[in-house]
Design a protein around this motif. Sequence first.
Motif, PDB file in Angstrom:
ATOM      1  N   ALA A  41       0.832  -1.203   0.000  1.00  0.00           N
ATOM      2  CA  ALA A  41       0.000   0.000   0.000  1.00  0.00           C
ATOM      3  C   ALA A  41       0.870   1.258   0.000  1.00  0.00           C
ATOM      4  CB  ALA A  41      -0.942  -0.001   1.202  1.00  0.00           C
ATOM      5  N   GLY A  42       1.909   1.275   0.796  1.00  0.00           N
ATOM      6  CA  GLY A  42       2.812   2.425   0.811  1.00  0.00           C
ATOM      7  C   GLY A  42       3.537   2.603  -0.503  1.00  0.00           C
ATOM      8  N   TRP A  43       3.944   1.491  -1.121  1.00  0.00           N
ATOM      9  CA  TRP A  43       4.619   1.547  -2.413  1.00  0.00           C
ATOM     10  C   TRP A  43       3.683   2.108  -3.484  1.00  0.00           C
ATOM     11  CZ3 TRP A  43       3.999  -2.070  -6.668  1.00  0.00           C
ATOM     12  CH2 TRP A  43       4.926  -1.889  -7.695  1.00  0.00           C
ATOM     13  N   ILE A  44       2.442   1.636  -3.495  1.00  0.00           N
ATOM     14  CA  ILE A  44       1.469   2.121  -4.480  1.00  0.00           C
ATOM     15  C   ILE A  44       1.183   3.601  -4.270  1.00  0.00           C
ATOM     16  CG2 ILE A  44      -0.956   1.939  -5.201  1.00  0.00           C
ATOM     17  CD1 ILE A  44      -0.679  -1.096  -4.773  1.00  0.00           C
ATOM     18  N   LEU A  45       1.009   4.026  -3.016  1.00  0.00           N
ATOM     19  CA  LEU A  45       0.762   5.443  -2.743  1.00  0.00           C
ATOM     20  C   LEU A  45       1.942   6.308  -3.170  1.00  0.00           C
ATOM     21  CD1 LEU A  45      -1.021   5.312   0.712  1.00  0.00           C
ATOM     22  CD2 LEU A  45      -1.990   6.042  -1.462  1.00  0.00           C
ATOM     23  N   ALA A  46       3.152   5.841  -2.923  1.00  0.00           N
ATOM     24  CA  ALA A  46       4.334   6.598  -3.333  1.00  0.00           C
ATOM     25  C   ALA A  46       4.402   6.723  -4.854  1.00  0.00           C
ATOM     26  CB  ALA A  46       5.595   5.935  -2.792  1.00  0.00           C
ATOM     27  N   LEU A  47       4.113   5.633  -5.547  1.00  0.00           N
ATOM     28  CA  LEU A  47       4.118   5.685  -7.008  1.00  0.00           C
ATOM     29  C   LEU A  47       3.042   6.623  -7.535  1.00  0.00           C
ATOM     30  CD1 LEU A  47       4.685   1.952  -8.002  1.00  0.00           C
ATOM     31  CD2 LEU A  47       6.363   3.784  -7.840  1.00  0.00           C
ATOM     32  N   LEU A  48       1.866   6.575  -6.935  1.00  0.00           N
ATOM     33  CA  LEU A  48       0.791   7.464  -7.375  1.00  0.00           C
ATOM     34  C   LEU A  48       1.137   8.924  -7.141  1.00  0.00           C
ATOM     35  CD1 LEU A  48      -2.424   5.551  -6.267  1.00  0.00           C
ATOM     36  CD2 LEU A  48      -1.641   5.994  -8.594  1.00  0.00           C
ATOM     37  N   LEU A  49       1.774   9.234  -6.027  1.00  0.00           N
ATOM     38  CA  LEU A  49       2.150  10.615  -5.756  1.00  0.00           C
ATOM     39  C   LEU A  49       3.251  11.111  -6.685  1.00  0.00           C
ATOM     40  CD1 LEU A  49       1.959  10.764  -1.877  1.00  0.00           C
ATOM     41  CD2 LEU A  49       0.479  11.905  -3.531  1.00  0.00           C
ATOM     42  N   VAL A  50       4.108  10.220  -7.151  1.00  0.00           N
ATOM     43  CA  VAL A  50       5.123  10.626  -8.123  1.00  0.00           C
ATOM     44  C   VAL A  50       4.481  10.853  -9.490  1.00  0.00           C
ATOM     45  CG1 VAL A  50       7.143   9.819  -9.407  1.00  0.00           C
ATOM     46  CG2 VAL A  50       7.066   9.581  -6.938  1.00  0.00           C
ATOM     47  N   LEU A  51       3.578   9.967  -9.875  1.00  0.00           N
ATOM     48  CA  LEU A  51       2.949  10.082 -11.186  1.00  0.00           C
ATOM     49  C   LEU A  51       1.912  11.200 -11.249  1.00  0.00           C
ATOM     50  CD1 LEU A  51       2.501   6.305 -12.054  1.00  0.00           C
ATOM     51  CD2 LEU A  51       4.177   7.902 -12.999  1.00  0.00           C
ATOM     52  N   PHE A  52       1.173  11.395 -10.164  1.00  0.00           N
ATOM     53  CA  PHE A  52       0.112  12.397 -10.115  1.00  0.00           C
ATOM     54  C   PHE A  52       0.306  13.287  -8.892  1.00  0.00           C
ATOM     55  CE2 PHE A  52      -1.705   8.434 -11.847  1.00  0.00           C
ATOM     56  CZ  PHE A  52      -1.938   8.847 -13.146  1.00  0.00           C
ATOM     57  N   PRO A  53       1.186  14.282  -8.967  1.00  0.00           N
ATOM     58  CA  PRO A  53       1.470  15.102  -7.775  1.00  0.00           C
ATOM     59  C   PRO A  53       0.287  15.950  -7.303  1.00  0.00           C
ATOM     60  CG  PRO A  53       2.760  15.838  -9.658  1.00  0.00           C
ATOM     61  CD  PRO A  53       2.003  14.634 -10.086  1.00  0.00           C
ATOM     62  N   GLU A  54      -0.695  16.176  -8.163  1.00  0.00           N
ATOM     63  CA  GLU A  54      -1.860  16.972  -7.773  1.00  0.00           C
ATOM     64  C   GLU A  54      -2.935  16.125  -7.095  1.00  0.00           C
ATOM     65  OE1 GLU A  54      -2.582  15.200 -11.669  1.00  0.00           O
ATOM     66  OE2 GLU A  54      -0.944  16.427 -10.988  1.00  0.00           O
ATOM     67  N   LEU A  55      -2.643  14.884  -6.856  1.00  0.00           N
ATOM     68  CA  LEU A  55      -3.573  13.967  -6.203  1.00  0.00           C
ATOM     69  C   LEU A  55      -3.926  14.492  -4.812  1.00  0.00           C
ATOM     70  CD1 LEU A  55      -4.751  11.151  -7.001  1.00  0.00           C
ATOM     71  CD2 LEU A  55      -2.979  10.166  -5.595  1.00  0.00           C
TER      72      LEU A  55
END
Length: 74
Positions: A41-55
């Motif tokens: 879950a932490g890995w997925i959240l980190a990847l999402l924040l890198v790909l979509f910083p406006e999340l």
Amino acid sequence: MNWAALAVITVIVILMILYEWPRLRQHTVKEKSVFVIMTTAGWILALLLVLFPELPGPTQLVDAIYKPLGKLFE
């Protein structure tokens, strides 16, 4: 830049798993599964924040859920 950040995050997660997994051998299956789920879950959240910083962050989700309830109780 994004691909380098994704690779660095993935390497850090792999190193963390390699470091912690031998220490989890004496623990139960439940603890191992929680470790895997939380790490994933932490890995997925980190990847999402890198790909979509406006999340939006988790506090905005909590505000969206509880704001109508707050108005209901007023």
